[in-house]
Design an enzyme around this catalytic site. Sequence first.
Site, PDB file in Angstrom:
ATOM      1  N   GLY A  81     -76.347 -30.746  32.117  1.00  0.00           N
ATOM      2  CA  GLY A  81     -76.546 -32.171  31.864  1.00  0.00           C
ATOM      3  C   GLY A  81     -76.526 -33.003  33.130  1.00  0.00           C
ATOM      4  CG  ASN A 165     -68.154 -39.252  28.173  1.00  0.00           C
ATOM      5  OD1 ASN A 165     -68.624 -40.388  28.215  1.00  0.00           O
ATOM      6  ND2 ASN A 165     -67.428 -38.756  29.151  1.00  0.00           N
ATOM      7  CD  GLN A 193     -70.146 -35.771  24.799  1.00  0.00           C
ATOM      8  OE1 GLN A 193     -69.970 -35.194  23.723  1.00  0.00           O
ATOM      9  NE2 GLN A 193     -69.590 -35.373  25.918  1.00  0.00           N
ATOM     10  CG  HIS A 215     -71.423 -26.719  28.398  1.00  0.00           C
ATOM     11  ND1 HIS A 215     -70.163 -27.229  28.214  1.00  0.00           N
ATOM     12  CD2 HIS A 215     -72.002 -27.495  29.336  1.00  0.00           C
ATOM     13  CE1 HIS A 215     -69.984 -28.267  29.024  1.00  0.00           C
ATOM     14  NE2 HIS A 215     -71.098 -28.456  29.708  1.00  0.00           N
ATOM     15  CB  THR A 251     -85.394 -17.312  39.290  1.00  0.00           C
ATOM     16  OG1 THR A 251     -86.176 -17.001  40.446  1.00  0.00           O
ATOM     17  CG2 THR A 251     -85.637 -16.273  38.215  1.00  0.00           C
ATOM     18  CB  CYS A 338     -65.409 -34.836  35.112  1.00  0.00           C
ATOM     19  SG  CYS A 338     -66.476 -35.108  33.711  1.00  0.00           S
TER      20      CYS A 338
END
Lengths: 405, 362
Positions: A81, A165, A193, A215, A251, A338
């Site tokens: 994100g 959030n 969220q 996730h 990749t 965070c």
Amino acid sequence: MTHQPLTVCGSKNIYLDHNATTPVSKSVIENVPNWLEAWGNPSSIHWNGRQPKAILRESRKKISALLKASSPLELIFTSGGSEANNLALWGSVLKIQSFFPERTELITSVVEHPSVLKTMEAIAKYKNMTLHKISVNQNGEIDLDDYFGKLNEKTALVSIMSANNETGSLFPIKKMVRKAHEVGAIFHTDAVQALGKIAVDVKTWGVDMASFSAHKFYALKGCGVLYVKQGTALESQIFGGGQERGRRAGTENILAIAAFAKMSDCQEDIANYTMQMAELRDFMETQILNVIPDIEVVGGQGKRLPNTSSLIIKNVNGESLLINLDMQGVSVSTGAACSAGNPEPSPVLIAMGYSRQQAQSSLRLSIGWTTTKEEILKFVNILKEVVIHLRNLEAEEKSWKNQES
Amino acid sequence: MEKPRVLVAMSGGVDSSVAAALLVEQGYEVIGCTMQVWDYSKDSSCEIVEGNGTCCSSIDVDDARAVADHLGIPFYVINCEEPFEHFVIKDFINSYLEGRTPIPCVHCNTFLKFDHLLKKMKELRCDYLATGHYAESQEISDSRWGLITSEDSWKDQTYFLFTLQTEILPKLIFPVGKMEKPKVRQLAEEMGLPVAKKRDSTGICFIGNKGYKNFLEENVPKEKFKPGLLKRWDSGETLGEHSGIHNFTYGQRKGLGISSEKPLYVVKVDPMTCEVWLGEEEELYSTELEVDNVNWLDEFNDDEKLRVKVRFAHQGAQANILKTEIEGRYKIVFDEKQRAITPGQAAVVYRDRQLIGGGWIL
């Protein structure tokens, strides 16, 4: 309930922190070995490249349908994100500046995730642009009058989150997009969220760009998606090979992308989960307010995510509350997860007008698809007991200090 | 019966790591924590040096966490930035601006480790609070508790603990307090602690290698510095100018910015006139001093000879402690002259190995 209930990886703790990350779905884990078999580079022409390339194509298609994009080509896979937000903001500003140098203003909100707020601040600084931060009221609702007032012909880019959030507050994205488009501004929304909690439909929202993270959707870490509406100009931020149609080199993380796509199978169930979580969240709040005095539900009067509950618990230190709950087997948070386990008072609550002390007494609960009523009841009992313990100590301390003085 | 629960303050250094390990070995239920005291991202000059603590403390937090993981104990970072700034940093800055030489570690112990963390100890339902200090907390006689110096007289840290209240002593554990440093390091190696080879931290944790003057210049607005004249004691002759009294400490000889035949030392810093007085070495010696804001952990008499340390590295010297007419202020009279008794430092009093208390030198 009609849908097949989700099964996820186990947890020793009762997990009430789904806005930080979600447990991984068993359906993902079961398929990991198969995806790992497709270890080739999807850009390779030879046989080894074919299977991963096919997984990538099918995944893009499925996720595109999940987000209600017009075409799979509107999706750019990123590392998560935060990268999606950075790419959206930097990538579009660079293009806008080259086409419309007179557009020198940016708009965001005071309660954005740092990956938007700090990026906007950096862009304003390095590109010499003016950044307007729209405030919110104590109910978590965005100040629309302020927003409409700040929009003008010089606005280059708006970035406002779909759902907050920490408080779960929902913002009226459709309305805000329409107004932004009237002045020719590009609109990005951080929808990290929103996915898995409310209906996501980028086409109906009308946004030019939207960020998502795998996730927070019972898949794996290391995969995000930036939706970029066809026709929206975007400069790459990671240059290299021509992956993602030249817009994001590197990749592809086939494993995490395939896992994200696997979770798209649950698309039909999301509406049910929304209802189920809202019922459970409301039940939890009622229980808590019934058994523990002096608790305020933040943003409770406004529109909220169905799974999020932000509480201010008077005379309780959030840090001690969190540690006590952890020691008794409950995982919660006091704000965003965070900053390296360092619990600073939530800037979101401060922005909503709460005092530093109130913000230090906050607790964020976010339930998930697999949270049960039994877990909630157990949690409420533990919470009650911990709050009583902490408030008793606080009262002792106060009376001791009073005696001294 | 449930195991007693201990909150152990872990800095990421060898001493507190061994302390935590010993508590685990002794069968306590151990919870590790680190105080986050300073936002190091604010420091421009902060360089990351592998295996070197004190600067860039997030590395120290990582080390403490690694030790906790190694021991299999829960670990939490306790945010102490606000009280640290309020009680430690502010006083540190103001002391220098007022011509005193501060000891921030004492304030950190008084207001953070043995107050804020003590509160956390109760909040987290722990029975004890442990640290890696070199000191012993002992029951001296029926339920009277006291602090005793460490076996390792070189490492002994009781000097920094003179403000502790005796009521809290039964709650404190200093697991390495009885040991000598080489033994602690040896234990760290034997127990395979990930910080066994880490260098000792010296100096002040939020200053690191850059020196206190750089810290002050980064954190204090320029107009607060007090420039003035350098004067010769006691003739009053003006020898030169200086850019701020914060650059000087009693007994300082280097960096005075003047040349003279005889070596000159700072013998007085006057915050009122901003004058810094320089004199010859014998001017640094005196037999008495006054302290205020005293804290006594035990009783004593006027005529009792006690040992007094006037700075951490001081051996200590015989003196009498006399009450003055002012509440909380005492006069300390030494048998022999002492060098560079420095305002802002602490005079800490001992009876043999027992810490009696102390106060702040005026």
